[in-house]
Scaffold this active site. Sequence first.
Site, PDB file in Angstrom:
ATOM      1  N   SER A 105       0.765  -0.939  -0.213  1.00  0.00           N
ATOM      2  CA  SER A 105      -0.410  -0.186  -0.091  1.00  0.00           C
ATOM      3  C   SER A 105       1.021   1.654  -0.687  1.00  0.00           C
ATOM      4  O   SER A 105       2.117   1.390  -1.072  1.00  0.00           O
ATOM      5  CB  SER A 105      -1.134   0.383   1.507  1.00  0.00           C
ATOM      6  OG  SER A 105      -2.119   0.634   0.749  1.00  0.00           O
TER       7      SER A 105
ATOM      8  N   ASP B  71      -5.692  -4.213  -2.447  1.00  0.00           N
ATOM      9  CA  ASP B  71      -4.407  -3.424  -1.093  1.00  0.00           C
ATOM     10  C   ASP B  71      -3.810  -5.196  -0.257  1.00  0.00           C
ATOM     11  O   ASP B  71      -4.236  -5.390   0.080  1.00  0.00           O
ATOM     12  CB  ASP B  71      -5.361  -3.564  -0.003  1.00  0.00           C
ATOM     13  CG  ASP B  71      -4.291  -1.655   0.705  1.00  0.00           C
ATOM     14  OD1 ASP B  71      -3.097  -2.419   0.686  1.00  0.00           O
ATOM     15  OD2 ASP B  71      -5.139  -1.216   0.954  1.00  0.00           O
TER      16      ASP B  71
HETATM   17  C1  LIG Z   1      -7.565  -4.083  18.030  1.00  0.00           C
HETATM   18  C2  LIG Z   1      -6.751  -3.276  16.704  1.00  0.00           C
HETATM   19  C3  LIG Z   1      -5.852  -2.062  16.474  1.00  0.00           C
HETATM   20  C4  LIG Z   1      -5.219  -1.308  15.830  1.00  0.00           C
HETATM   21  C5  LIG Z   1      -3.910  -2.454  14.928  1.00  0.00           C
HETATM   22  C6  LIG Z   1      -3.743  -1.599  13.895  1.00  0.00           C
HETATM   23  C7  LIG Z   1      -2.901  -2.913  12.926  1.00  0.00           C
HETATM   24  C8  LIG Z   1      -2.291  -2.238  11.853  1.00  0.00           C
HETATM   25  C9  LIG Z   1      -3.074  -3.427  10.674  1.00  0.00           C
HETATM   26  C10 LIG Z   1      -2.670  -2.259   9.324  1.00  0.00           C
HETATM   27  C11 LIG Z   1      -2.957  -1.904   8.672  1.00  0.00           C
HETATM   28  C12 LIG Z   1      -2.507  -0.744   7.501  1.00  0.00           C
HETATM   29  C13 LIG Z   1      -3.770   0.676   7.096  1.00  0.00           C
HETATM   30  C14 LIG Z   1      -3.217   0.685   5.958  1.00  0.00           C
HETATM   31  C15 LIG Z   1      -4.975   1.466   5.154  1.00  0.00           C
HETATM   32  C16 LIG Z   1      -5.040   1.393   3.551  1.00  0.00           C
HETATM   33  O1  LIG Z   1      -4.449   0.456   2.839  1.00  0.00           O
HETATM   34  O2  LIG Z   1      -5.529   2.036   3.106  1.00  0.00           O
HETATM   35  C17 LIG Z   1      -5.853   2.190   1.897  1.00  0.00           C
HETATM   36  C18 LIG Z   1      -4.591   2.526   0.898  1.00  0.00           C
HETATM   37  C19 LIG Z   1      -4.718   4.219   1.042  1.00  0.00           C
HETATM   38  C20 LIG Z   1      -5.394   4.815   1.875  1.00  0.00           C
HETATM   39  C21 LIG Z   1      -3.445   4.954   1.000  1.00  0.00           C
HETATM   40  C22 LIG Z   1      -2.583   6.128   0.715  1.00  0.00           C
HETATM   41  C23 LIG Z   1      -1.594   6.318   0.236  1.00  0.00           C
HETATM   42  C24 LIG Z   1      -1.344   7.662   0.698  1.00  0.00           C
HETATM   43  C25 LIG Z   1      -2.186   8.853   0.743  1.00  0.00           C
HETATM   44  C26 LIG Z   1       0.003   7.765  -0.889  1.00  0.00           C
HETATM   45  C27 LIG Z   1       0.747   8.721  -0.420  1.00  0.00           C
HETATM   46  C28 LIG Z   1       1.915   8.863  -1.453  1.00  0.00           C
HETATM   47  C29 LIG Z   1       2.962   8.305  -0.285  1.00  0.00           C
HETATM   48  C30 LIG Z   1       3.611   7.479   0.276  1.00  0.00           C
HETATM   49  C31 LIG Z   1       4.288   8.315  -0.856  1.00  0.00           C
HETATM   50  C32 LIG Z   1       4.633   8.820  -2.717  1.00  0.00           C
HETATM   51  C33 LIG Z   1       3.627  10.456  -2.732  1.00  0.00           C
HETATM   52  C34 LIG Z   1       2.594   9.883  -2.471  1.00  0.00           C
HETATM   53  C35 LIG Z   1       1.721   8.906  -3.752  1.00  0.00           C
HETATM   54  C36 LIG Z   1       1.016  10.888  -2.221  1.00  0.00           C
END
Ligand SMILES: CCCCCCCCCCCCCCCC(=O)OC/C=C(C)/C=C/C=C(C)/C=C/C1=C(C)CCCC1(C)C
Length: 253
Positions: free
Chosen positions: A43, A163
């Site tokens: 991700s 994902d």
């Molecule tokens: C009892 C419960 C306890 C909780 C514990 C937590 C456990 C953790 C488990 C893992 C969770 C992972 C969460 C991930 C969520 C997810 O996959 O969401 C979908 C994807 C998203 C929202 C992706 C967003 C990506 C972005 C904003 C990327 C931005 C950028 C970078 C990171 C680098 C390059 C530039 C760019 C593209 C702006």
Amino acid sequence: MTVLNLSFAGAGFLGIYHVGAVEAFVRHGPKLLGSLSACAGASAGALVAAVLVTAPDKLEMSKEFLSGLADNVRRRQFRGVIPGHNLMVSLGECMEELLPSEAHRLANDRLHISITDLKSGKNHLVSRFASREELMTALLASCYLPVYAGMKPVEFRGQKWIDGGFTDNLPILPVGRTITVSPFAGLQDVCPVHRGRFDTQFRLANMSTMLSMDNVKRLHQSLFPPSALRMQALHEEGFSDAVEFLKREAWMS
Ligand SMILES: CCCCCCCCCCCCCCCC(=O)OC/C=C(C)/C=C/C=C(C)/C=C/C1=C(C)CCCC1(C)C
């Protein structure tokens, strides 16, 4: 010499923590970066790994793009709207700007992207890319959270993918040592200090995590970005946790 890899956990908008950690590696750990064989991620972690492998000079730009995306999502959130397909379009546009024309060649065998096959529910790590478009599609697939990011799974090599965080949120490569980075308190090499009352840990999608309210909050923030001030604090936390790691393992320069 031991083979060294670096892996970034799926983190949604907490990818800002990864950007801070990478900045610390660039500034204070060039020896470590020079010794890496490959990078991996799920991700947002895969996106950061892609920038590190193909365009390390674009870190500052990545941070600005990420903050801009967070502002947009935050505004929609106030109106009770989830990002939907817009998020995938925006991520595609950011990658279009960030990744150089030869990104796929730079990424071959050096970047491992975690994705989940929608049909079988099995994890795949992709590390060969025939073109820049193929690389970008794999990165988008790695970020596609059904419903939250629209209703259309990403098509890649004739199959539908979602994902990678569902099946392997923190890929460990089979050869050598993989240094792990996560914005959730757990057992990773670079991660926040656990401040919860209980010392209970559990495994979720191949990643050990502590059970704490703080991690629950972080999970929420990974999908619904916190204030710009908090995002800056997360960036600084990633930077200082990575510096601690470099000191601990004598990589600091
Ligand atoms: C009892 C419960 C306890 C909780 C514990 C937590 C456990 C953790 C488990 C893992 C969770 C992972 C969460 C991930 C969520 C997810 O996959 O969401 C979908 C994807 C998203 C929202 C992706 C967003 C990506 C972005 C904003 C990327 C931005 C950028 C970078 C990171 C680098 C390059 C530039 C760019 C593209 C702006």
